[in-house]
Design a protein around this motif. Sequence first.
Motif, PDB file in Angstrom:
ATOM      1  N   GLU A  72       0.810  -1.133   0.135  1.00 27.65           N
ATOM      2  CA  GLU A  72      -0.024  -0.093   0.056  1.00 27.65           C
ATOM      3  C   GLU A  72       0.693   1.335   0.021  1.00 27.65           C
ATOM      4  OE1 GLU A  72      -3.198  -0.203  -0.318  1.00 27.65           O
ATOM      5  OE2 GLU A  72      -3.692  -2.274   0.023  1.00 27.65           O
ATOM      6  N   GLU A  73       0.500   2.238  -0.613  1.00 31.67           N
ATOM      7  CA  GLU A  73       1.075   3.482  -0.708  1.00 31.67           C
ATOM      8  C   GLU A  73       2.329   3.707  -1.366  1.00 31.67           C
ATOM      9  OE1 GLU A  73       1.637   5.326   3.270  1.00 31.67           O
ATOM     10  OE2 GLU A  73      -0.215   4.767   3.988  1.00 31.67           O
ATOM     11  N   ALA A  74       2.722   2.340  -2.346  1.00 28.49           N
ATOM     12  CA  ALA A  74       3.830   2.479  -3.069  1.00 28.49           C
ATOM     13  C   ALA A  74       3.311   3.480  -4.302  1.00 28.49           C
ATOM     14  CB  ALA A  74       4.060   1.087  -3.729  1.00 28.49           C
ATOM     15  N   VAL A  75       4.334   4.096  -4.943  1.00 27.61           N
ATOM     16  CA  VAL A  75       4.138   5.196  -5.867  1.00 27.61           C
ATOM     17  C   VAL A  75       3.795   4.077  -7.095  1.00 27.61           C
ATOM     18  CG1 VAL A  75       5.266   6.695  -7.442  1.00 27.61           C
ATOM     19  CG2 VAL A  75       5.759   6.562  -5.081  1.00 27.61           C
ATOM     20  N   ALA A  76       4.238   3.144  -7.558  1.00 28.37           N
ATOM     21  CA  ALA A  76       3.708   2.203  -8.815  1.00 28.37           C
ATOM     22  C   ALA A  76       4.028   0.839  -8.345  1.00 28.37           C
ATOM     23  CB  ALA A  76       4.590   2.485  -9.809  1.00 28.37           C
ATOM     24  N   TRP A  77       3.190  -0.119  -9.257  1.00 20.51           N
ATOM     25  CA  TRP A  77       3.444  -1.324  -9.066  1.00 20.51           C
ATOM     26  C   TRP A  77       3.480  -2.005 -10.450  1.00 20.51           C
ATOM     27  CZ3 TRP A  77      -0.255   1.665  -7.214  1.00 20.51           C
ATOM     28  CH2 TRP A  77      -0.499   1.842  -5.730  1.00 20.51           C
ATOM     29  N   ILE A  78       4.541  -2.863 -10.588  1.00 19.54           N
ATOM     30  CA  ILE A  78       4.904  -3.380 -11.757  1.00 19.54           C
ATOM     31  C   ILE A  78       4.823  -5.049 -11.562  1.00 19.54           C
ATOM     32  CG2 ILE A  78       6.552  -3.805 -13.705  1.00 19.54           C
ATOM     33  CD1 ILE A  78       7.775  -0.898 -12.385  1.00 19.54           C
ATOM     34  N   GLU A  79       3.850  -5.830 -12.037  1.00 19.98           N
ATOM     35  CA  GLU A  79       3.851  -7.160 -11.719  1.00 19.98           C
ATOM     36  C   GLU A  79       4.417  -7.956 -12.932  1.00 19.98           C
ATOM     37  OE1 GLU A  79       0.338  -8.165  -9.176  1.00 19.98           O
ATOM     38  OE2 GLU A  79      -0.385  -6.485 -10.200  1.00 19.98           O
ATOM     39  N   CYS A  80       4.993  -8.869 -12.421  1.00 16.76           N
ATOM     40  CA  CYS A  80       5.848  -9.620 -13.861  1.00 16.76           C
ATOM     41  C   CYS A  80       5.649 -11.006 -13.693  1.00 16.76           C
ATOM     42  CB  CYS A  80       7.359  -9.119 -13.626  1.00 16.76           C
ATOM     43  SG  CYS A  80       7.769  -7.558 -13.778  1.00 16.76           S
ATOM     44  N   GLU A  81       6.120 -11.793 -14.710  1.00 16.70           N
ATOM     45  CA  GLU A  81       6.516 -13.129 -14.705  1.00 16.70           C
ATOM     46  C   GLU A  81       7.892 -13.281 -14.954  1.00 16.70           C
ATOM     47  OE1 GLU A  81       4.112 -15.527 -17.466  1.00 16.70           O
ATOM     48  OE2 GLU A  81       4.989 -14.580 -19.031  1.00 16.70           O
ATOM     49  N   LEU A  82       8.709 -14.263 -14.199  1.00 14.29           N
ATOM     50  CA  LEU A  82       9.988 -14.398 -14.730  1.00 14.29           C
ATOM     51  C   LEU A  82      10.410 -14.674 -16.229  1.00 14.29           C
ATOM     52  CD1 LEU A  82      12.900 -14.697 -13.666  1.00 14.29           C
ATOM     53  CD2 LEU A  82      12.432 -17.047 -12.981  1.00 14.29           C
ATOM     54  N   PHE A  83      11.034 -13.966 -16.816  1.00  7.59           N
ATOM     55  CA  PHE A  83      11.369 -13.941 -18.259  1.00  7.59           C
ATOM     56  C   PHE A  83      12.816 -14.758 -18.355  1.00  7.59           C
ATOM     57  CE2 PHE A  83      13.211 -12.359 -22.071  1.00  7.59           C
ATOM     58  CZ  PHE A  83      12.201 -12.833 -22.977  1.00  7.59           C
ATOM     59  N   ASP A  84      13.798 -14.435 -17.609  1.00 11.19           N
ATOM     60  CA  ASP A  84      15.053 -14.863 -17.815  1.00 11.19           C
ATOM     61  C   ASP A  84      15.956 -14.588 -16.842  1.00 11.19           C
ATOM     62  OD1 ASP A  84      17.101 -16.349 -19.220  1.00 11.19           O
ATOM     63  OD2 ASP A  84      17.424 -14.835 -20.645  1.00 11.19           O
ATOM     64  N   GLU A  85      17.217 -15.155 -16.338  1.00 16.00           N
ATOM     65  CA  GLU A  85      18.199 -15.020 -15.547  1.00 16.00           C
ATOM     66  C   GLU A  85      19.442 -14.913 -16.382  1.00 16.00           C
ATOM     67  OE1 GLU A  85      17.863 -16.166 -11.333  1.00 16.00           O
ATOM     68  OE2 GLU A  85      16.497 -17.689 -12.648  1.00 16.00           O
ATOM     69  N   VAL A  86      20.537 -14.068 -16.152  1.00 20.80           N
ATOM     70  CA  VAL A  86      21.582 -14.092 -16.691  1.00 20.80           C
ATOM     71  C   VAL A  86      22.724 -13.862 -15.560  1.00 20.80           C
ATOM     72  CG1 VAL A  86      23.193 -12.502 -18.155  1.00 20.80           C
ATOM     73  CG2 VAL A  86      20.756 -12.851 -18.601  1.00 20.80           C
ATOM     74  N   ASP A  87      23.813 -14.610 -15.669  1.00 16.77           N
ATOM     75  CA  ASP A  87      24.836 -14.369 -14.716  1.00 16.77           C
ATOM     76  C   ASP A  87      25.573 -13.073 -15.095  1.00 16.77           C
ATOM     77  OD1 ASP A  87      27.473 -14.636 -13.480  1.00 16.77           O
ATOM     78  OD2 ASP A  87      27.395 -17.016 -13.604  1.00 16.77           O
ATOM     79  N   THR A  88      25.674 -12.459 -13.977  1.00 15.81           N
ATOM     80  CA  THR A  88      26.668 -11.117 -14.207  1.00 15.81           C
ATOM     81  C   THR A  88      27.794 -10.962 -13.068  1.00 15.81           C
ATOM     82  OG1 THR A  88      24.772  -9.939 -12.686  1.00 15.81           O
ATOM     83  CG2 THR A  88      24.570  -9.941 -15.346  1.00 15.81           C
ATOM     84  N   GLY A  89      28.596 -11.920 -12.941  1.00 13.95           N
ATOM     85  CA  GLY A  89      29.483 -11.791 -11.798  1.00 13.95           C
ATOM     86  C   GLY A  89      29.062 -12.161 -10.445  1.00 13.95           C
ATOM     87  N   ASP A  90      28.957 -11.370  -9.444  1.00 17.44           N
ATOM     88  CA  ASP A  90      28.521 -11.669  -8.282  1.00 17.44           C
ATOM     89  C   ASP A  90      27.092 -11.545  -7.875  1.00 17.44           C
ATOM     90  OD1 ASP A  90      28.742  -8.962  -7.803  1.00 17.44           O
ATOM     91  OD2 ASP A  90      29.886  -8.887  -5.949  1.00 17.44           O
ATOM     92  N   HIS A  91      26.292 -11.096  -8.874  1.00 21.34           N
ATOM     93  CA  HIS A  91      24.843 -10.778  -8.928  1.00 21.34           C
ATOM     94  C   HIS A  91      24.235 -11.413 -10.141  1.00 21.34           C
ATOM     95  CE1 HIS A  91      25.832  -7.747  -6.109  1.00 21.34           C
ATOM     96  NE2 HIS A  91      24.928  -7.310  -5.867  1.00 21.34           N
ATOM     97  N   THR A  92      22.769 -11.521 -10.142  1.00 22.79           N
ATOM     98  CA  THR A  92      22.265 -12.066 -11.381  1.00 22.79           C
ATOM     99  C   THR A  92      21.241 -10.949 -11.848  1.00 22.79           C
ATOM    100  OG1 THR A  92      22.173 -14.283 -10.298  1.00 22.79           O
ATOM    101  CG2 THR A  92      20.538 -14.062 -11.799  1.00 22.79           C
ATOM    102  N   LEU A  93      21.316 -10.988 -13.244  1.00 22.16           N
ATOM    103  CA  LEU A  93      20.369 -10.028 -13.657  1.00 22.16           C
ATOM    104  C   LEU A  93      19.024 -11.036 -13.933  1.00 22.16           C
ATOM    105  CD1 LEU A  93      18.958  -7.637 -15.460  1.00 22.16           C
ATOM    106  CD2 LEU A  93      20.220  -8.501 -17.323  1.00 22.16           C
ATOM    107  N   VAL A  94      17.826 -10.441 -13.624  1.00 13.94           N
ATOM    108  CA  VAL A  94      16.601 -11.249 -13.381  1.00 13.94           C
ATOM    109  C   VAL A  94      15.738 -10.168 -14.249  1.00 13.94           C
ATOM    110  CG1 VAL A  94      14.466 -11.734 -12.104  1.00 13.94           C
ATOM    111  CG2 VAL A  94      16.970 -11.990 -11.322  1.00 13.94           C
ATOM    112  N   LEU A  95      15.311 -10.720 -15.465  1.00 12.42           N
ATOM    113  CA  LEU A  95      14.352 -10.448 -16.137  1.00 12.42           C
ATOM    114  C   LEU A  95      12.873 -10.605 -16.189  1.00 12.42           C
ATOM    115  CD1 LEU A  95      16.512 -10.375 -19.603  1.00 12.42           C
ATOM    116  CD2 LEU A  95      16.130  -8.571 -17.992  1.00 12.42           C
TER     117      LEU A  95
END
Length: 163
Positions: A110-133
Amino acid sequence: MEVSTVDPLHFREVLGNWPSGVVVITTTVDGEPVGMAMNSFSSVSLDPALVGFFPAKSSSTWPGMRRAGRFCVNVLASHHEAISRSFARKGINRFDGVAWHDGLAGPCLEEAVAWIECELFDEVDTGDHTLVLGRVLQIDAAGDGQPLVFHRGRYLGLHAPQL
């Protein structure tokens, strides 16, 4: 070409000059709301509509969220510093005292500025993090709220320019 070694603390300090918004990524895992704070979030593509964020590979939250296959990106409002700090902590009930309602892809704060609802599309290895699309399923915005901003290790709000 030789690659130089960059000191991680100096890297963080320099890149802290880039202000970012603050979001909380939420979903439901085994019937329970789950979420984590994130400031590495971006729109990625218009067609298809994709967004991305970068959880650390050391995250204990992301593996369960991945299994859910869907998530909601909650863009925090300028007065949500305490919520951001809470969702960044480990070992607590991050939803304690936080108002939310069920959305298509997870809890919508509640009271968030915006909501973006998603389904997992892909993941990419990016060093010590993962890019989640995430492929965007549904979006909404509160209208006139101001976002929470993170800059140089501090939370800030945006201020309208004086004309």
